[in-house]
Motif scaffolding. Structure first.
Motif, PDB file in Angstrom:
ATOM      1  N   LEU A 324       0.653  -1.178   0.025  1.00 51.78           N
ATOM      2  CA  LEU A 324       0.491   0.196   0.491  1.00 51.78           C
ATOM      3  C   LEU A 324       0.579   1.148  -0.008  1.00 51.78           C
ATOM      4  O   LEU A 324       0.851   2.499  -0.666  1.00 51.78           O
ATOM      5  N   LEU A 325       2.103   0.833   0.822  1.00 50.72           N
ATOM      6  CA  LEU A 325       2.466   2.539   1.618  1.00 50.72           C
ATOM      7  C   LEU A 325       3.811   2.680   0.779  1.00 50.72           C
ATOM      8  O   LEU A 325       5.132   3.594   0.345  1.00 50.72           O
ATOM      9  N   ASN A 326       4.574   1.040   0.237  1.00 44.11           N
ATOM     10  CA  ASN A 326       5.952   1.034  -0.261  1.00 44.11           C
ATOM     11  C   ASN A 326       6.725   1.873   0.300  1.00 44.11           C
ATOM     12  O   ASN A 326       7.716   2.982   0.132  1.00 44.11           O
ATOM     13  N   PRO A 327       7.214   1.774   1.748  1.00 41.91           N
ATOM     14  CA  PRO A 327       8.353   2.022   2.495  1.00 41.91           C
ATOM     15  C   PRO A 327      10.061   2.007   2.326  1.00 41.91           C
ATOM     16  O   PRO A 327       9.748   1.096   1.878  1.00 41.91           O
ATOM     17  N   GLN A 328      10.201   3.034   2.339  1.00 41.90           N
ATOM     18  CA  GLN A 328      12.002   2.534   2.213  1.00 41.90           C
ATOM     19  C   GLN A 328      12.496   2.064   3.066  1.00 41.90           C
ATOM     20  O   GLN A 328      13.520   0.949   2.754  1.00 41.90           O
ATOM     21  N   ARG A 329      12.234   1.525   4.615  1.00 43.73           N
ATOM     22  CA  ARG A 329      12.834   1.269   5.686  1.00 43.73           C
ATOM     23  C   ARG A 329      11.844   1.002   6.438  1.00 43.73           C
ATOM     24  O   ARG A 329      10.259   2.262   6.908  1.00 43.73           O
ATOM     25  N   ILE A 330      11.233   0.064   7.403  1.00 42.71           N
ATOM     26  CA  ILE A 330      10.381  -0.299   8.192  1.00 42.71           C
ATOM     27  C   ILE A 330      11.264  -0.455   9.551  1.00 42.71           C
ATOM     28  O   ILE A 330      12.529  -1.496   9.960  1.00 42.71           O
ATOM     29  N   VAL A 331      11.258   0.040  10.699  1.00 44.39           N
ATOM     30  CA  VAL A 331      12.204   0.453  11.976  1.00 44.39           C
ATOM     31  C   VAL A 331      10.941  -0.717  12.848  1.00 44.39           C
ATOM     32  O   VAL A 331      10.162   0.242  13.368  1.00 44.39           O
TER      33      VAL A 331
END
Length: 413
Positions: A324-331
């Protein structure tokens, strides 16, 4: 000179002051020639304004080698005086409150917190936080007028328009409280109230594992489960302020009933109470969270299996978020993140399995902030308070004008 002309000149001087302050806030240390070029005013005007700002303590000479001017003269580097004002962060968890004071360069000035009984009501919680804030200011020789504002975290979704805390679970102390009004009244400051998991995300984005990442998803695994979305460099709250309530995403439509009214919510599989309940038959009823985490990290197979299951189910939810959001990184933060790769590896595996090929290689990392904080010492509360201070620095409308007002207030006090 007419009164009108005098007022116009004062207004122009204030506008120019705030323009130079804004440049120093946004770009860091500059010399006078650079300020003149960027502001589009003469060097004489810059020198006059800088001398006034130096006198008022808003600007200071920065450390560093002088930079040669275009005409061959050297100019001192100037920066906003980091102690010209302070910002406050305050974070309320179910069992405590933590207060953080930071300067304008984001360095810590002071911080402290206290434990609270989970049954403590909102008024007592607010009073405890306000008392700590006043004590820290007194100890540092600072007045309330030197505080630009406070970013305050509480559990639950906060309606953007009204400041009222919504209900995500029954029995939460802040439900239906107009937290924004109550905190402003008690603290006597401009206040921004935010969900405390989001504040942890803001802190990680500014100083932790999310530094320099424009599109970031912070995921907090604690007693509850929430997230903070940083999209294009700014905190995303949604239409009414309820974005990120991932704990109540259903992972099994026929699963057990949740107190929120849904069935099969993620928090029932991956929250701390669910993890402890799954391990009690092996670890015993007296097991604490810290003991469970320590045994798991030390290689206990039962703990490893349960945390691997948590990573897998969380990874499925995060795969949908990646699509859905295509984040660059997940913390990944919260207390459960302390087990590190035992949790992250199955999480990455699930994301690669369930996410679209284009987004499945997202970077999944452990939160950085607070790794040196001893277990049981209020990690989430501390990081959320740090994020509250960061929120003031990033979201105060016209920070330069606010700083100018604080200095003017101090001059007439």
């Amino acid at each position: 000179m007419s009164q009108k002309a005098g007022g116009s000149l004062r207004s122009l001087r204030r506008t120019n002051q705030e323009q130079l302050l804004a440049l120093l806030i946004d770009q860091g240390p500059l010399h006078r020639a650079a300020l003149a070029r960027l502001a589009g005013v003469s060097r004489t005007t810059v020198s006059t304004i800088v001398n006034e700002l130096l006198e008022r303590g808003l600007v200071a000479k920065a450390e560093g080698k002088p930079i040669a001017d275009l005409d061959g003269r050297a100019g001192d580097l100037l920066s906003v005086n980091p102690r010209a004002a302070v910002v406050a962060g305050m974070n309320h968890t179910f069992d405590g409150v933590w207060v953080h004071l930071g300067d304008l360069s984001a360095r810590e000035v002071a911080s402290a917190g206290t434990a609270l009984d989970p049954d403590t009501g909102p008024a007592e919680r607010i009073a405890a936080g306000a008392s700590i804030l006043r004590r820290l200011l007194d100890e540092e020789g600072l007045g309330l007028g030197q505080v630009l504002g406070a970013g305050v975290g509480v559990p639950g979704p906060i309606h953007r328009g009204t400041g009222v805390v919504g209900v995500s679970l029954p029995g939460q102390p802040w439900s239906h409280v107009n937290a924004a009004d109550e905190f402003e009244r008690a603290l006597g400051l401009p206040v921004t109230v935010e969900n405390n998991t989001r504040l942890e995300g803001v802190a990680e984005a500014r100083w932790g594992a999310g530094r320099s990442v424009a599109n970031l998803l912070y995921f907090g695994l604690s007693s509850g489960i929430g997230s903070g979305l940083i999209l294009d460099g700014r905190l995303y709250r949604g239409a009414v302020g309820a974005a990120g309530e991932l704990g109540h995403v259903s992972v099994s439509v026929n699963g057990p009933a949740c107190r929120c009214g849904n069935r099969g919510c993620l928090v029932l599989r991956a929250g701390i109470p669910a993890v402890l309940a799954a391990l009690r038959p092996v670890f015993g009823d007296a097991m604490t969270l810290d003991e469970m985490l320590d045994r798991t990290v030390a290689g206990d197979r039962a703990g490893e299996r349960v945390l691997a299951d948590v990573g897998a189910v969380v990874g499925q939810v995060l795969a949908n978020l990646c699509n859905l959001l295509n984040p660059q990184r997940i913390v990944v933060g919260g207390e459960l993140s302390r087990v590190g790769e035992l949790l992250l590896t199955p999480m990455r595996t699930a994301i690669r399995r369930y996410a679209l090929a284009l987004v499945r290689e997202v970077d999944v990392v452990q939160a950085e902030l607070g790794r040196d904080v001893p277990p049981g010492s209020g990690l989430g509360a501390r990081i959320g308070a740090l994020g509250g201070a960061a929120l003031v620095l990033s979201e105060t409308p016209d920070l330069a004008a606010a700083l100018n007002r604080v200095a003017a207030k101090g001059a007439t006090a």
